[in-house]
Design a protein around this motif. Structure first.
Motif, PDB file in Angstrom:
ATOM      1  N   PRO A   1       7.635   3.264   2.224  1.00 36.59           N
ATOM      2  CA  PRO A   1       7.856   2.360   3.308  1.00 36.59           C
ATOM      3  C   PRO A   1       6.375   2.404   3.493  1.00 36.59           C
ATOM      4  O   PRO A   1       5.405   3.696   3.671  1.00 36.59           O
ATOM      5  CB  PRO A   1       8.551   2.791   4.152  1.00 36.59           C
ATOM      6  CG  PRO A   1       9.702   3.102   3.276  1.00 36.59           C
ATOM      7  CD  PRO A   1       9.424   4.036   1.965  1.00 36.59           C
ATOM      8  N   THR A   2       5.455   1.609   3.942  1.00 30.37           N
ATOM      9  CA  THR A   2       4.055   1.708   3.853  1.00 30.37           C
ATOM     10  C   THR A   2       3.598   0.218   4.960  1.00 30.37           C
ATOM     11  O   THR A   2       4.233  -0.801   5.216  1.00 30.37           O
ATOM     12  CB  THR A   2       3.292   1.106   3.118  1.00 30.37           C
ATOM     13  OG1 THR A   2       3.726   2.020   1.369  1.00 30.37           O
ATOM     14  CG2 THR A   2       1.756   1.324   2.654  1.00 30.37           C
ATOM     15  N   ASP A   3       3.900   0.693   6.503  1.00 28.75           N
ATOM     16  CA  ASP A   3       3.013  -0.209   7.303  1.00 28.75           C
ATOM     17  C   ASP A   3       1.677   0.281   7.524  1.00 28.75           C
ATOM     18  O   ASP A   3       0.609   1.215   7.754  1.00 28.75           O
ATOM     19  CB  ASP A   3       3.338   0.480   8.656  1.00 28.75           C
ATOM     20  CG  ASP A   3       3.181  -0.846   9.613  1.00 28.75           C
ATOM     21  OD1 ASP A   3       2.486  -0.718   9.474  1.00 28.75           O
ATOM     22  OD2 ASP A   3       3.462   0.285  10.609  1.00 28.75           O
ATOM     23  N   LEU A   4       0.215  -0.253   7.298  1.00 28.97           N
ATOM     24  CA  LEU A   4      -0.821  -0.616   7.285  1.00 28.97           C
ATOM     25  C   LEU A   4      -1.319  -1.533   8.349  1.00 28.97           C
ATOM     26  O   LEU A   4      -2.598  -1.746   8.123  1.00 28.97           O
ATOM     27  CB  LEU A   4      -1.627  -1.820   5.860  1.00 28.97           C
ATOM     28  CG  LEU A   4      -1.193  -0.991   4.078  1.00 28.97           C
ATOM     29  CD1 LEU A   4      -1.384  -2.090   3.407  1.00 28.97           C
ATOM     30  CD2 LEU A   4      -1.518   0.194   4.714  1.00 28.97           C
ATOM     31  N   SER A   5      -0.298  -1.613   9.614  1.00 28.19           N
ATOM     32  CA  SER A   5      -1.237  -3.083  10.534  1.00 28.19           C
ATOM     33  C   SER A   5      -2.312  -1.919  11.350  1.00 28.19           C
ATOM     34  O   SER A   5      -2.954  -2.780  11.962  1.00 28.19           O
ATOM     35  CB  SER A   5      -0.012  -2.770  11.516  1.00 28.19           C
ATOM     36  OG  SER A   5       1.162  -1.340  12.004  1.00 28.19           O
ATOM     37  N   ALA A   6      -2.176  -0.739  10.770  1.00 31.62           N
ATOM     38  CA  ALA A   6      -3.267   0.017  12.510  1.00 31.62           C
ATOM     39  C   ALA A   6      -4.594  -0.174  11.445  1.00 31.62           C
ATOM     40  O   ALA A   6      -5.486   0.246  12.154  1.00 31.62           O
ATOM     41  CB  ALA A   6      -3.099   1.349  12.252  1.00 31.62           C
ATOM     42  N   ILE A   7      -5.006  -0.075   9.893  1.00 25.86           N
ATOM     43  CA  ILE A   7      -5.558  -0.522   9.067  1.00 25.86           C
ATOM     44  C   ILE A   7      -5.695  -1.807   8.098  1.00 25.86           C
ATOM     45  O   ILE A   7      -6.758  -1.274   7.355  1.00 25.86           O
ATOM     46  CB  ILE A   7      -6.269   1.042   8.156  1.00 25.86           C
ATOM     47  CG1 ILE A   7      -4.551   1.152   7.420  1.00 25.86           C
ATOM     48  CG2 ILE A   7      -5.404   2.195   8.629  1.00 25.86           C
ATOM     49  CD1 ILE A   7      -4.310   2.361   5.906  1.00 25.86           C
ATOM     50  N   ALA A   8      -5.397  -2.231   8.855  1.00 24.14           N
ATOM     51  CA  ALA A   8      -5.363  -3.945   7.958  1.00 24.14           C
ATOM     52  C   ALA A   8      -7.093  -4.612   8.051  1.00 24.14           C
ATOM     53  O   ALA A   8      -7.260  -4.836   7.407  1.00 24.14           O
ATOM     54  CB  ALA A   8      -4.802  -4.770   8.751  1.00 24.14           C
ATOM     55  N   ASP A   9      -7.686  -3.904   8.616  1.00 23.15           N
ATOM     56  CA  ASP A   9      -9.382  -4.430   9.005  1.00 23.15           C
ATOM     57  C   ASP A   9     -10.028  -3.163   8.572  1.00 23.15           C
ATOM     58  O   ASP A   9     -10.961  -3.309   8.929  1.00 23.15           O
ATOM     59  CB  ASP A   9      -8.899  -5.393  10.517  1.00 23.15           C
ATOM     60  CG  ASP A   9      -8.455  -6.304  10.939  1.00 23.15           C
ATOM     61  OD1 ASP A   9      -8.507  -7.187   9.552  1.00 23.15           O
ATOM     62  OD2 ASP A   9      -8.438  -6.607  11.561  1.00 23.15           O
ATOM     63  N   LYS A  10      -9.735  -2.263   8.476  1.00 22.00           N
ATOM     64  CA  LYS A  10     -10.464  -1.174   7.565  1.00 22.00           C
ATOM     65  C   LYS A  10     -10.109  -0.762   6.640  1.00 22.00           C
ATOM     66  O   LYS A  10     -11.669  -0.718   5.719  1.00 22.00           O
ATOM     67  CB  LYS A  10      -9.637  -0.116   8.243  1.00 22.00           C
ATOM     68  CG  LYS A  10     -10.294  -0.059  10.000  1.00 22.00           C
ATOM     69  CD  LYS A  10      -9.956   1.751  10.470  1.00 22.00           C
ATOM     70  CE  LYS A  10     -10.084   1.882  12.110  1.00 22.00           C
ATOM     71  NZ  LYS A  10     -11.566   1.818  12.598  1.00 22.00           N
ATOM     72  N   VAL A  11      -9.057  -1.791   5.587  1.00 22.19           N
ATOM     73  CA  VAL A  11      -9.076  -0.721   4.151  1.00 22.19           C
ATOM     74  C   VAL A  11      -9.210  -2.293   2.987  1.00 22.19           C
ATOM     75  O   VAL A  11      -8.851  -3.190   3.669  1.00 22.19           O
ATOM     76  CB  VAL A  11      -8.371   0.079   3.667  1.00 22.19           C
ATOM     77  CG1 VAL A  11      -8.799   0.996   4.858  1.00 22.19           C
ATOM     78  CG2 VAL A  11      -6.807  -0.061   3.923  1.00 22.19           C
ATOM     79  N   PHE A  12      -8.922  -2.338   2.219  1.00 21.80           N
ATOM     80  CA  PHE A  12      -8.603  -3.129   0.791  1.00 21.80           C
ATOM     81  C   PHE A  12      -6.948  -2.525   0.031  1.00 21.80           C
ATOM     82  O   PHE A  12      -7.661  -0.833  -0.004  1.00 21.80           O
ATOM     83  CB  PHE A  12      -9.556  -3.773  -0.138  1.00 21.80           C
ATOM     84  CG  PHE A  12     -10.909  -4.261   0.503  1.00 21.80           C
ATOM     85  CD1 PHE A  12     -11.007  -5.484   0.207  1.00 21.80           C
ATOM     86  CD2 PHE A  12     -12.021  -3.252   0.978  1.00 21.80           C
ATOM     87  CE1 PHE A  12     -12.268  -6.064   0.380  1.00 21.80           C
ATOM     88  CE2 PHE A  12     -13.308  -4.072   1.426  1.00 21.80           C
ATOM     89  CZ  PHE A  12     -13.148  -5.084   1.625  1.00 21.80           C
ATOM     90  N   TYR A  13      -6.417  -3.234   0.080  1.00 26.33           N
ATOM     91  CA  TYR A  13      -5.262  -2.635  -0.412  1.00 26.33           C
ATOM     92  C   TYR A  13      -4.857  -3.162  -1.371  1.00 26.33           C
ATOM     93  O   TYR A  13      -4.627  -4.542  -1.452  1.00 26.33           O
ATOM     94  CB  TYR A  13      -4.220  -2.247   0.225  1.00 26.33           C
ATOM     95  CG  TYR A  13      -2.614  -2.113   0.235  1.00 26.33           C
ATOM     96  CD1 TYR A  13      -2.622   0.366   0.397  1.00 26.33           C
ATOM     97  CD2 TYR A  13      -2.390  -2.629  -0.322  1.00 26.33           C
ATOM     98  CE1 TYR A  13      -1.284   0.493  -0.181  1.00 26.33           C
ATOM     99  CE2 TYR A  13      -0.647  -1.852  -0.945  1.00 26.33           C
ATOM    100  CZ  TYR A  13      -0.186  -0.564  -0.754  1.00 26.33           C
ATOM    101  OH  TYR A  13       0.686   0.122  -1.060  1.00 26.33           O
ATOM    102  N   THR A  14      -4.763  -2.613  -3.235  1.00 28.95           N
ATOM    103  CA  THR A  14      -4.554  -2.879  -4.183  1.00 28.95           C
ATOM    104  C   THR A  14      -3.011  -2.626  -4.837  1.00 28.95           C
ATOM    105  O   THR A  14      -2.552  -1.343  -4.671  1.00 28.95           O
ATOM    106  CB  THR A  14      -5.240  -2.405  -5.110  1.00 28.95           C
ATOM    107  OG1 THR A  14      -5.362  -1.431  -5.374  1.00 28.95           O
ATOM    108  CG2 THR A  14      -6.795  -3.737  -4.553  1.00 28.95           C
ATOM    109  N   ALA A  15      -2.300  -3.806  -5.396  1.00 29.77           N
ATOM    110  CA  ALA A  15      -1.026  -3.081  -5.834  1.00 29.77           C
ATOM    111  C   ALA A  15      -0.747  -4.567  -6.652  1.00 29.77           C
ATOM    112  O   ALA A  15      -1.391  -5.559  -7.060  1.00 29.77           O
ATOM    113  CB  ALA A  15       0.173  -3.129  -4.628  1.00 29.77           C
TER     114      ALA A  15
END
Length: 366
Positions: free
Chosen positions: A177-191
């Motif tokens: 389970p992964t919640d990126l809401s707090a860093i959505a505008d800080k990081v690039f996330y790949t998968a």
């Protein structure tokens, strides 16, 4: 038990491939309207929902994550010094690309050792804030050990403003389970869809911060899709995922991924329920392993950090040598147990399709 590499495809993916063929045959070039107007937004919404991202339109698509990462790397000015911070546990594709880039005199890479895992967050963050890095890159779950980077998302929230950061989520997406809401505008996330989503190769993504103004040097005609018929001079970039778009690709993997997402929604299967199920599998495996006292598959050889919730969906064992790992893999194959290895490391994966009554004792029998 090689499901951390290739999850079996649900049967619905066959109909999805046929549907893609039918659309292409019947619609010809008009299929792009359906793909860009319906299918891609539906996939983006599915990814955004899974990762709690606020803006689905910021999710870029490509056949593989390497294409997306190299497009990001191409946005840096290579006539100037480029400093990159990463770990020594990154997947071959990125690791190889960095080694090639290091052949340039102005590219410098610092690799933080992943072990010991309990001090990794402190060591990585200290380096991140003490060096002038243009890019930081780290895996959410390391491909070689299966250990989850402790506190990576919290660490990313504190990154320096001037450093772009990539989280490689390939072994975490649709597993942990992964919640990126707090860093959505800080990081690039790949998968991508090849592993835990079970939709096969060819459909990967990268989330992009909404304030991103990078101009990739590696850019394709899809990046002008919105303005193709009214193209003017110069190279412009939009403010959504098309900023990192490439060129023509096969979209049958997109149809497959959508079919799997729809299936899981219909069946009420979530990442949380998958992860809880796999943790139960892992606990039964560990109990069988402890009882067996196997010469190689034991706690001394298991690369472990937090066995309750500090791993992805596979375990890795140090076998002492590549020969030992190859022999053990062959012995397990003789018991109809599929697994894989990386040099002296043997990896055993756990999946939703392992039955609840599976004790895993067969792995340890003579």
């Amino acid at each position: 038990m090689a499901c951390h590499s290739h999850h079996y495809w649900p049967d619905v993916t066959l109909d999805a491939v046929n549907a893609y063929w039918q659309d292409a045959a019947e619609m010809a070039d008009s299929k792009w309207d359906k793909i860009f107007g319906e299918k891609i937004p539906a996939f983006q919404r599915g990814i955004a929902s899974t990762l709690n991202l606020p803006d689905p339109a910021q999710i870029a698509l490509a056949p593989n994550t390497h294409e997306l990462i190299y497009r990001l790397l191409s946005a840096f000015d290579l006539s100037k010094p480029l400093r990159i911070l990463t770990t020594d546990g990154e997947f071959y594709s990125f690791a190889r690309q960095l080694m090639r880039l290091e052949e340039l005199s102005n590219v410098e890479v610092e690799r933080i050792p992943t072990e010991p895992f309990d001090t990794l967050p402190q060591r990585f963050e200290q380096a991140l804030h003490s060096g002038d890095y243009q890019l930081a890159y780290a895996s959410q779950v390391f491909f070689d050990s299966g250990v989850a980077f402790p506190g990576l998302l919290e660490l990313a929230a504190r990154k320096p403003e001037g450093t772009e950061m990539v989280i490689d989520g390939y072994h975490a997406f649709f597993a942990r389970p992964t919640d990126l809401s707090a860093i959505a505008d800080k990081v690039f996330y790949t998968a991508g869809s090849y592993k835990y989503l079970g939709a096969g190769e060819g459909m990967c993504f990268m989330s992009i911060p909404r304030n991103c103004q990078l101009r990739p040097l590696n850019t394709g005609w899809f990046a002008e899709m919105a303005e193709l018929e009214n193209r003017t001079g110069g190279v412009g970039f939009g403010n959504d995922w098309l900023r990192f778009a490439g060129a023509t690709m096969d979209y049958s993997p997109l149809y497959k991924a959508l079919a799997v997402l729809d299936l899981y929604q219909q069946e009420g299967i979530t990442v949380d329920s998958i992860h809880a199920y796999v943790l139960q599998n892992q606990r039964r495996f560990l109990a069988a392993m402890d009882a067996a006292e196997h010469p190689l598959l034991n706690r001394d050889n298991l690369i472990a950090y937090d066995l309750d919730n500090g791993h992805g969906h596979f375990f890795t064992f140090r076998c002492g040598s590549a020969e030992n790992a190859e022999l053990l893999q062959s012995q397990l194959r003789g018991k109809n147990v599929l697994c894989d290895r990386r040099q002296q490391l043997l990896r055993l994966g756990f999946a939703l399709y392992h039955p609840e009554e599976e004790t895993f004792a067969r792995l340890f029998c003579e």
